[in-house]
Design a protein around this motif. Structure first.
Motif, PDB file in Angstrom:
ATOM      1  N   SER A   3      52.764  42.758   9.894  1.00  0.00           N
ATOM      2  CA  SER A   3      52.823  42.582   8.442  1.00  0.00           C
ATOM      3  C   SER A   3      53.825  43.521   7.784  1.00  0.00           C
ATOM      4  CB  SER A   3      51.436  42.811   7.834  1.00  0.00           C
ATOM      5  OG  SER A   3      51.002  44.141   8.055  1.00  0.00           O
ATOM      6  N   LYS A   4      54.249  44.550   8.501  1.00  0.00           N
ATOM      7  CA  LYS A   4      55.171  45.538   7.930  1.00  0.00           C
ATOM      8  C   LYS A   4      56.637  45.233   8.218  1.00  0.00           C
ATOM      9  CE  LYS A   4      51.815  49.341   8.100  1.00  0.00           C
ATOM     10  NZ  LYS A   4      51.541  50.709   8.620  1.00  0.00           N
ATOM     11  N   GLU A 201      64.746  49.194  11.870  1.00  0.00           N
ATOM     12  CA  GLU A 201      64.492  49.298  10.434  1.00  0.00           C
ATOM     13  C   GLU A 201      63.041  49.649  10.161  1.00  0.00           C
ATOM     14  OE1 GLU A 201      63.558  48.287   6.356  1.00  0.00           O
ATOM     15  OE2 GLU A 201      62.680  47.362   8.152  1.00  0.00           O
ATOM     16  N   LEU A 202      62.127  49.076  10.938  1.00  0.00           N
ATOM     17  CA  LEU A 202      60.698  49.363  10.785  1.00  0.00           C
ATOM     18  C   LEU A 202      60.404  50.824  11.115  1.00  0.00           C
ATOM     19  CD1 LEU A 202      57.746  48.398  10.414  1.00  0.00           C
ATOM     20  CD2 LEU A 202      57.765  47.772  12.836  1.00  0.00           C
ATOM     21  N   LEU A 203      60.941  51.307  12.214  1.00  0.00           N
ATOM     22  CA  LEU A 203      60.716  52.706  12.602  1.00  0.00           C
ATOM     23  C   LEU A 203      61.228  53.653  11.535  1.00  0.00           C
ATOM     24  CD1 LEU A 203      61.733  52.619  16.397  1.00  0.00           C
ATOM     25  CD2 LEU A 203      59.425  52.515  15.444  1.00  0.00           C
ATOM     26  N   LYS A 204      62.425  53.369  10.998  1.00  0.00           N
ATOM     27  CA  LYS A 204      63.016  54.249   9.995  1.00  0.00           C
ATOM     28  C   LYS A 204      62.239  54.198   8.682  1.00  0.00           C
ATOM     29  CE  LYS A 204      66.195  56.333  10.364  1.00  0.00           C
ATOM     30  NZ  LYS A 204      66.467  57.755  10.658  1.00  0.00           N
ATOM     31  N   GLN A 284      47.126  40.398  18.576  1.00  0.00           N
ATOM     32  CA  GLN A 284      46.880  38.998  18.194  1.00  0.00           C
ATOM     33  C   GLN A 284      48.185  38.256  17.900  1.00  0.00           C
ATOM     34  OE1 GLN A 284      43.934  39.589  14.976  1.00  0.00           O
ATOM     35  NE2 GLN A 284      42.350  39.020  16.443  1.00  0.00           N
ATOM     36  N   LEU A 285      49.133  38.435  18.793  1.00  0.00           N
ATOM     37  CA  LEU A 285      50.430  37.780  18.675  1.00  0.00           C
ATOM     38  C   LEU A 285      50.425  36.460  19.427  1.00  0.00           C
ATOM     39  CD1 LEU A 285      52.707  40.884  19.368  1.00  0.00           C
ATOM     40  CD2 LEU A 285      51.879  40.049  17.153  1.00  0.00           C
ATOM     41  N   SER A 286      51.183  35.513  18.939  1.00  0.00           N
ATOM     42  CA  SER A 286      51.373  34.269  19.660  1.00  0.00           C
ATOM     43  C   SER A 286      52.393  34.535  20.772  1.00  0.00           C
ATOM     44  CB  SER A 286      51.896  33.182  18.715  1.00  0.00           C
ATOM     45  OG  SER A 286      52.073  31.965  19.404  1.00  0.00           O
ATOM     46  N   ALA A 337      56.974  42.808  16.687  1.00  0.00           N
ATOM     47  CA  ALA A 337      55.645  43.424  16.698  1.00  0.00           C
ATOM     48  C   ALA A 337      55.270  43.883  18.105  1.00  0.00           C
ATOM     49  CB  ALA A 337      54.606  42.452  16.153  1.00  0.00           C
ATOM     50  N   LEU A 338      55.620  43.081  19.121  1.00  0.00           N
ATOM     51  CA  LEU A 338      55.305  43.469  20.496  1.00  0.00           C
ATOM     52  C   LEU A 338      56.123  44.694  20.913  1.00  0.00           C
ATOM     53  CD1 LEU A 338      53.809  42.980  23.123  1.00  0.00           C
ATOM     54  CD2 LEU A 338      55.565  41.299  23.749  1.00  0.00           C
ATOM     55  N   LEU A 339      57.394  44.722  20.550  1.00  0.00           N
ATOM     56  CA  LEU A 339      58.228  45.881  20.869  1.00  0.00           C
ATOM     57  C   LEU A 339      57.710  47.132  20.180  1.00  0.00           C
ATOM     58  CD1 LEU A 339      61.768  44.246  20.582  1.00  0.00           C
ATOM     59  CD2 LEU A 339      60.613  44.928  22.690  1.00  0.00           C
ATOM     60  N   ALA A 340      57.309  46.989  18.910  1.00  0.00           N
ATOM     61  CA  ALA A 340      56.791  48.147  18.172  1.00  0.00           C
ATOM     62  C   ALA A 340      55.536  48.692  18.831  1.00  0.00           C
ATOM     63  CB  ALA A 340      56.511  47.750  16.721  1.00  0.00           C
TER      64      ALA A 340
END
Length: 355
Positions: A3-4, A201-204, A284-286, A337-340
């Protein structure tokens, strides 16, 4: 975590990547884009001797390094010869069906920086003229490029600055649909690279420090088999982020993050693959686990090149690979999301390193 994800950012960088020509061996312009985008996020990019890029992200612990790779190089072609009538014979860069590029628009890139538009055709392009036009076997020997220039001889073409060995890129024809579908050439692997930048970008933005130091390898020769044949020696494990294939007895869809258990290079690391499946379930990823017997990745190249690493392969599901490809935004979000999740909780502990 899903979601982020900054979805608008990922779409923007993907569109920029798709619109920048980058057949294998002609990646200097797209690497400038990659370097600029990394700098905007606060990361620096260094280069290997053959022009691949490396982006480092410090982790909480420095004694192990996790590699993530994606390739910006794409399918394309080169001028093989200039024909007497002013058309161009070409040779393929990367593996694709000739029928997949027939009637497509393209650009010829000269070594002095000019570019010219053209169309890929067979030597018998009209059913009104050639009785065997439909039955003609599509292979390099009967394909040519019609330039959108007033050329009728070899000399006419050379006057434009076009020479043997000039690169040819294909029009991506990228479209981002309101329902989330994305169709374009070269989603293999620009969708994967966009996912890596979505992760950065998410990590930063969220001030997230990964568990261990990350090194992101942006490779430029994957489509010809040696993109990540060299890896920095400090990398302990590598996740190649590349498209997931669809069809035949495969379960992957355009909405899934693909987890490849085995491809033409053999099985991927058991512990890493198992951890990725565990995290996909937890988040809960596809997702889909598949085997790709006609497929190779940057991780394959690294292993064949002698890298002493564990390796895995994930990426967004893509339909009609090496043709007019299509995916869905959800597949890219699931990949990010899986990588994160993985970079925060990799499969190997310090104690298990070297098992």
């Amino acid at each position: 975590m899903k979601s982020k994800i900054n979805q608008a950012y990922v779409h923007r960088i993907l569109e920029q990547l798709l619109q920048t020509p980058s057949p294998s061996g002609y990646c200097h312009n797209i690497m400038k884009l990659v370097a600029s985008e990394a700098e905007k996020l606060g990361y620096s990019l260094s280069y290997t001797k053959k022009g691949c890029g490396i982006i480092s992200v410090p982790g909480k612990q420095k004694e192990r390094v996790i590699g993530l790779s994606g390739h910006v190089d794409t399918l394309g072609a080169m001028v093989r010869s200039i024909k007497s009538n002013g058309t161009l014979r070409f040779t393929s860069v990367g593996g694709y069906m000739m029928g997949a590029v027939e009637n497509e628009y393209c650009k010829v890139h000269t070594r002095d920086g000019r570019s010219y538009d053209g169309t890929i055709l067979t030597t018998k392009p009209s059913v009104h003229v050639y009785s065997d036009a439909r039955e003609l076997k599509r292979e390099e020997a009967v394909m040519e490029i019609r330039l959108d220039e007033a050329v009728k001889t070899v000399e006419d073409v050379k006057q434009l600055g076009i020479e043997v060995g000039d690169f040819i890129s294909f029009d991506p024809r990228a479209e981002f649909k309101r329902n989330g579908y994305i169709k374009s050439r070269h989603l293999d692997d620009k969708a994967g690279v966009a996912a890596l930048f979505g992760l950065l970008e998410l990590l930063k933005r969220e001030s997230i420090t990964p568990a261990f130091t990350l090194q992101l390898l942006i490779s430029t020769y994957e489509e010809v088999g040696h993109g990540a044949a060299f890896l920095p020696p400090e990398i302990d494990e590598l996740i190649a982020v590349d498209m997931g294939a669809m069809g035949d007895d495969l379960s992957c869809t355009e909405f899934d993050v693909s987890i490849c258990a085995k491809d033409s290079s053999g099985p991927y690391d058991y512990q890493m693959t198992s951890k990725l499946v565990e995290l996909a379930k937890r988040e809960q990823l596809s997702y889909a686990v598949d085997i790709y017997p006609q497929y190779g990745s940057d991780a394959s190249a690294a292993l064949r090149g002698g890298s002493n690493i564990r390796a895995a392969l994930v990426g967004p599901g893509v339909h009609a690979s090496h043709s007019m490809e299509r995916t869905h935004s959800e597949a890219i979000w699931n990949t990010i999301a899986l990588l994160a999740a993985y970079v925060m909780e990799p499969c190997l502990t310090n104690e298990s390193k070297g098992m």
